[in-house]
Write a protein that holds these residues in place. Structure first.
Motif, PDB file in Angstrom:
ATOM      1  N   VAL A 117      16.190  -1.238 -33.535  1.00 41.54           N
ATOM      2  CA  VAL A 117      17.309  -2.135 -33.241  1.00 41.54           C
ATOM      3  C   VAL A 117      18.244  -2.097 -34.443  1.00 41.54           C
ATOM      4  N   THR A 118      19.354  -1.435 -34.308  1.00 36.29           N
ATOM      5  CA  THR A 118      20.269  -1.258 -35.436  1.00 36.29           C
ATOM      6  C   THR A 118      21.694  -1.114 -34.935  1.00 36.29           C
ATOM      7  N   ALA A 119      22.628  -1.014 -35.861  1.00 34.06           N
ATOM      8  CA  ALA A 119      24.030  -0.825 -35.497  1.00 34.06           C
ATOM      9  C   ALA A 119      24.226   0.598 -34.995  1.00 34.06           C
ATOM     10  N   TYR A 120      24.779   0.747 -33.804  1.00 34.17           N
ATOM     11  CA  TYR A 120      24.967   2.060 -33.209  1.00 34.17           C
ATOM     12  C   TYR A 120      26.447   2.411 -33.143  1.00 34.17           C
ATOM     13  N   VAL A 121      26.746   3.710 -33.339  1.00 35.50           N
ATOM     14  CA  VAL A 121      28.139   4.148 -33.304  1.00 35.50           C
ATOM     15  C   VAL A 121      28.759   3.934 -31.928  1.00 35.50           C
ATOM     16  N   GLU A 122      27.907   3.885 -30.884  1.00 37.61           N
ATOM     17  CA  GLU A 122      28.436   3.656 -29.538  1.00 37.61           C
ATOM     18  C   GLU A 122      29.088   2.289 -29.398  1.00 37.61           C
ATOM     19  N   SER A 123      28.863   1.398 -30.376  1.00 41.31           N
ATOM     20  CA  SER A 123      29.530   0.092 -30.354  1.00 41.31           C
ATOM     21  C   SER A 123      31.040   0.242 -30.399  1.00 41.31           C
ATOM     22  N   ALA A 124      31.494   1.390 -30.880  1.00 45.39           N
ATOM     23  CA  ALA A 124      32.940   1.641 -30.910  1.00 45.39           C
ATOM     24  C   ALA A 124      33.534   1.615 -29.510  1.00 45.39           C
ATOM     25  N   THR A 125      32.714   1.911 -28.512  1.00 47.72           N
ATOM     26  CA  THR A 125      33.196   1.857 -27.133  1.00 47.72           C
ATOM     27  C   THR A 125      33.580   0.435 -26.760  1.00 47.72           C
ATOM     28  N   GLY A 126      32.745  -0.534 -27.153  1.00 46.47           N
ATOM     29  CA  GLY A 126      33.057  -1.932 -26.888  1.00 46.47           C
ATOM     30  C   GLY A 126      34.308  -2.380 -27.610  1.00 46.47           C
ATOM     31  N   VAL A 127      34.482  -1.899 -28.839  1.00 51.66           N
ATOM     32  CA  VAL A 127      35.696  -2.231 -29.589  1.00 51.66           C
ATOM     33  C   VAL A 127      36.918  -1.657 -28.883  1.00 51.66           C
ATOM     34  N   GLY A 128      36.754  -0.435 -28.346  1.00 48.74           N
ATOM     35  CA  GLY A 128      37.853   0.183 -27.616  1.00 48.74           C
ATOM     36  C   GLY A 128      38.245  -0.607 -26.382  1.00 48.74           C
TER      37      GLY A 128
END
Length: 315
Positions: A184-195
């Protein structure tokens, strides 16, 4: 380096999406090549990219999310029509949308190895170093890149409150290990949510609640939003993130070389931490060659030494 890491993660996101959809495939001769675009998953991903890109260019609100939903619907139609039926990458409506069948067999399994953990102290130290190194720099690169995308990074490159994000990441990793899940960690795919516009703490809380609910609806979520469906979101967000490169001093060979190596090695090694490591090492070497080594602080040199040890000795 901060700009380079953010852009590199953008390229990495796009590569993840294209690979997951089969548009980029492995090749014994060239390592990577273009996959079959007539295959159902690849064709669906391309349609999703086109739809999402058109919506974004037309400035349609929530274009990335709408693109996801439309791509999932088209994928289900493909499957029902017999195109790609049986392919695990293709969206399909599952027979069971809700499931309470939870596998808790690995709960607490992380404690089973403590009896033998301290038998070999040198190996233990190397393992801890490697795990901390990879986790710290993967998380740092992810948080800095996404924080910049959110607008949380000031002109001096500082992110206010980032220590809280590190704490949440650390606690999440520990709790996830106890429950026996993947990290459970910060994932780069979180950028999708920011987008999609999710840039606040409230958005993070809502996302967490939805993730919790998705456990129950896992069959439906996993059945509809497969890799070809999410490919478009990752590619579009990747395109947005590489915009940071316009601020890089490309006429400065020290900066240009380190940024270039960060991007290339992050993609080719499939690792955020390795990309960062190569970028720092090249930055130090180029600084020495240009006579600017004295401008680097002791903290930079300490990191470079650590990166060299990690790269060449695999510790």
């Amino acid at each position: 380096m901060k700009l380079g890491i953010g852009a590199a993660i953008g390229f990495f996101l796009a590569f993840l999406g294209l690979k997951g959809a089969g548009i980029i495939a492995a090749d014994p001769s060239t390592f990577v090549t273009m996959g079959s675009l007539t295959a159902a998953p690849a064709l669906l991903a391309l349609i999703g990219i086109i739809i999402t890109l058109i919506l974004y260019v037309k400035q349609v609100p929530a274009s990335v999310f709408i693109g996801l939903v439309l791509t999932a619907i088209i994928g289900v139609i493909f499957t029902l029509a017999g195109f790609g039926t049986g392919d695990v990458l293709m969206p399909a409506v599952p027979a069971q949308a809700i499931s309470f069948d939870f596998d808790l067999s690995l709960f607490g399994a992380c404690f089973n190895g403590f009896g033998t953990l301290f038998n070999n102290i040198p190996n233990l130290i190397m393992m801890l170093f490697s795990l901390v190194f990879v986790t710290f720099f993967d998380t740092t690169g992810t948080l800095m890149a996404i924080g910049r995308q959110c607008g949380f990074i000031d002109e001096e490159g500082h992110a206010a409150g980032i220590e809280k994000a590190f704490l949440a990441d650390a606690v999440g990793g520990i709790v996830g290990a106890v429950f026996g899940t993947s990290t459970v960690t910060a994932y780069v795919e979180s950028a999708t949510g920011v987008g999609l516009g999710g840039k606040t703490g409230l958005a993070a809380i809502v996302t967490g609640i939805l993730f919790f609910l998705s456990i129950i609806f896992a069959p439906l979520v996993l059945g509809l939003f497969t890799s070809p469906v999410t490919c478009a979101a990752l590619v579009i967000v990747g395109i947005l993130m590489i915009g940071q490169l316009k601020e890089v001093e490309w006429d400065n060979i020290v900066v240009a070389s380190s940024v270039f190596m960060t991007i290339v090695m992050m993609i080719l090694t499939y690792s955020i931490s390795l990309g960062i490591a190569w970028g720092f090492v090249v930055y130090a070497v180029a600084s020495i060659a240009s006579g600017k080594a004295k401008e680097l602080g002791w903290a930079i040199w300490l990191m470079v030494i650590v990166f060299v040890i990690y790269l060449f000795f695999g510790l």
